[in-house]
Scaffold this motif. Structure first.
Motif, PDB file in Angstrom:
ATOM      1  N   PHE B  34       0.836  -1.186   0.000  1.00  0.00           N
ATOM      2  CA  PHE B  34       0.000   0.000   0.000  1.00  0.00           C
ATOM      3  C   PHE B  34       0.880   1.248   0.000  1.00  0.00           C
ATOM      4  CE2 PHE B  34      -3.684  -2.485   1.412  1.00  0.00           C
ATOM      5  CZ  PHE B  34      -3.079  -3.531   2.100  1.00  0.00           C
ATOM      6  N   TYR B  36       0.264   5.181   1.367  1.00  0.00           N
ATOM      7  CA  TYR B  36      -0.597   6.141   2.048  1.00  0.00           C
ATOM      8  C   TYR B  36       0.037   7.519   1.955  1.00  0.00           C
ATOM      9  CZ  TYR B  36      -3.403   2.488   4.312  1.00  0.00           C
ATOM     10  OH  TYR B  36      -4.257   1.443   4.562  1.00  0.00           O
ATOM     11  N   GLN B  38       0.013  11.430   3.815  1.00  0.00           N
ATOM     12  CA  GLN B  38      -0.347  12.195   5.009  1.00  0.00           C
ATOM     13  C   GLN B  38      -0.054  13.665   4.757  1.00  0.00           C
ATOM     14  OE1 GLN B  38       2.006  11.525   8.566  1.00  0.00           O
ATOM     15  NE2 GLN B  38       0.260  11.945   9.890  1.00  0.00           N
ATOM     16  N   GLU B  88       3.651  13.845   3.109  1.00  0.00           N
ATOM     17  CA  GLU B  88       4.514  12.714   3.423  1.00  0.00           C
ATOM     18  C   GLU B  88       3.836  11.437   2.933  1.00  0.00           C
ATOM     19  OE1 GLU B  88       5.950  12.535   7.449  1.00  0.00           O
ATOM     20  OE2 GLU B  88       7.620  11.247   6.805  1.00  0.00           O
ATOM     21  N   PHE B  90       3.866   7.176   2.753  1.00  0.00           N
ATOM     22  CA  PHE B  90       4.297   5.979   3.465  1.00  0.00           C
ATOM     23  C   PHE B  90       3.996   4.737   2.634  1.00  0.00           C
ATOM     24  CE2 PHE B  90       5.386   7.709   7.563  1.00  0.00           C
ATOM     25  CZ  PHE B  90       4.638   8.864   7.656  1.00  0.00           C
ATOM     26  N   PHE B 101       0.568  -4.704   9.760  1.00  0.00           N
ATOM     27  CA  PHE B 101       0.995  -3.807   8.693  1.00  0.00           C
ATOM     28  C   PHE B 101       2.310  -3.168   9.099  1.00  0.00           C
ATOM     29  CE2 PHE B 101      -2.880  -3.630   6.066  1.00  0.00           C
ATOM     30  CZ  PHE B 101      -3.752  -4.317   6.887  1.00  0.00           C
ATOM     31  N   PHE B 103       5.152  -0.307   8.350  1.00  0.00           N
ATOM     32  CA  PHE B 103       5.301   0.993   7.706  1.00  0.00           C
ATOM     33  C   PHE B 103       6.759   1.279   7.359  1.00  0.00           C
ATOM     34  CE2 PHE B 103       1.415   3.579   7.990  1.00  0.00           C
ATOM     35  CZ  PHE B 103       0.585   2.662   8.594  1.00  0.00           C
ATOM     36  N   GLY B 104       6.965   1.885   6.197  1.00  0.00           N
ATOM     37  CA  GLY B 104       8.255   2.490   5.920  1.00  0.00           C
ATOM     38  C   GLY B 104       8.404   3.763   6.735  1.00  0.00           C
ATOM     39  N   SER B 105       9.594   4.336   6.674  1.00  0.00           N
ATOM     40  CA  SER B 105       9.890   5.520   7.491  1.00  0.00           C
ATOM     41  C   SER B 105       9.336   6.806   6.888  1.00  0.00           C
ATOM     42  CB  SER B 105      11.389   5.643   7.705  1.00  0.00           C
ATOM     43  OG  SER B 105      12.049   5.626   6.461  1.00  0.00           O
ATOM     44  N   LYS B 108       9.116  12.582   2.569  1.00  0.00           N
ATOM     45  CA  LYS B 108       8.464  13.898   2.474  1.00  0.00           C
ATOM     46  C   LYS B 108       8.682  14.432   1.065  1.00  0.00           C
ATOM     47  CE  LYS B 108       8.282  15.645   7.176  1.00  0.00           C
ATOM     48  NZ  LYS B 108       9.091  14.887   8.116  1.00  0.00           N
TER      49      LYS B 108
END
Lengths: 115, 113
Positions: B34, B36, B38, B88, B90, B101, B103-105, B108
């Motif tokens: 996925f 995402y 933000q 940002e 992800f 799940f 998450f990558g770091s 930005k």
């Protein structure tokens, strides 16, 4: 469109106080999660919840944290005695199915500031 | 074990130029992947997802990503950046066994006028 809602959007508390963050997941979802994001850092998994019990938790989720689903709609995260390092954005998420092909649906987050 | 690496913490592009945000993953199983987004002071919004169907996935706002199993990559692209894309991003991989799940770091994205 259904959405995950979180309250409060921002809470300021004194160190040592108890905080409860509330979430209303999407109504037909079965799996619930809390994540946190310390300012400027990555999104970290805290806990997942299914069938009224914790299915997995991270090492962050120590005895100061607890979750519950007190009724059919709310999903809460409690921090018993807040520390400065608990200051973060806390995200609630939910999804539908066990096999995880479904995405997570996130709330807008609750920003916690511990003074 | 599952993990996600986002290779760039910051990417800066000019408006109207292509966007490439890189993501590599490791997974013991056939993953779901996925992206995402933000926006500042907002929650996480799903851009697109790969769940073992077509390897080129189209998402919202003109974004797309290609799943390349041989390279264990799932890079996010957009032909022409818009100022509203500044946010940002992800990359996330899911674990079918534990319904977890990863998450990558985050990357930005800055879009210059």
């Amino acid at each position: 469109e259904p959405e995950v809602t979180q309250t409060p959007s921002h809470q300021v508390t004194q160190m040592g106080q108890e905080v409860i963050l509330r979430c209303v997941p999407i109504s037909n979802h079965l799996y619930f999660y809390w994540y946190r994001q310390i300012l400027g850092q990555k999104v970290e998994f805290l806990v997942s919840f299914y069938n009224n019990e914790i299915s997995e938790k991270s090492e962050i989720f120590d005895d100061q944290f607890s979750v519950e689903r007190p009724d059919g709609s709310n999903f809460t995260l409690k921090i018993r005695s807040t520390k400065l390092e608990d200051s973060a954005m806390y995200f609630c998420a939910s999804n539908t199915n066990r096999d995880s092909t479904g995405e997570l649906f996130f709330g807008e987050g609750s920003r916690l500031t511990v003074l | 074990a599952q993990s996600v690496t986002q290779l760039d913490s910051h990417v800066s592009v000019s408006e109207g130029t292509p966007v490439l945000l890189r993501c590599n993953y490791s997974s013991s199983y056939s993953p779901s992947l996925f992206w995402y987004v933000q926006h500042p002071n907002k929650g996480l919004q799903l851009l697109l997802k790969y769940t073992s169907a077509a390897t080129l996935v189209k998402g919202i706002n003109g974004f797309e990503a290609e799943f390349k199993k041989s390279e264990t990559s799932f890079h996010l692209t957009k032909p022409s950046a818009h100022m509203s894309d500044a946010a940002e991003y992800f990359c996330v991989v899911s674990d079918h066994v534990f319904n977890k799940f990863y998450f990558g770091s985050g990357t930005k994205l800055n879009v210059k006028p």
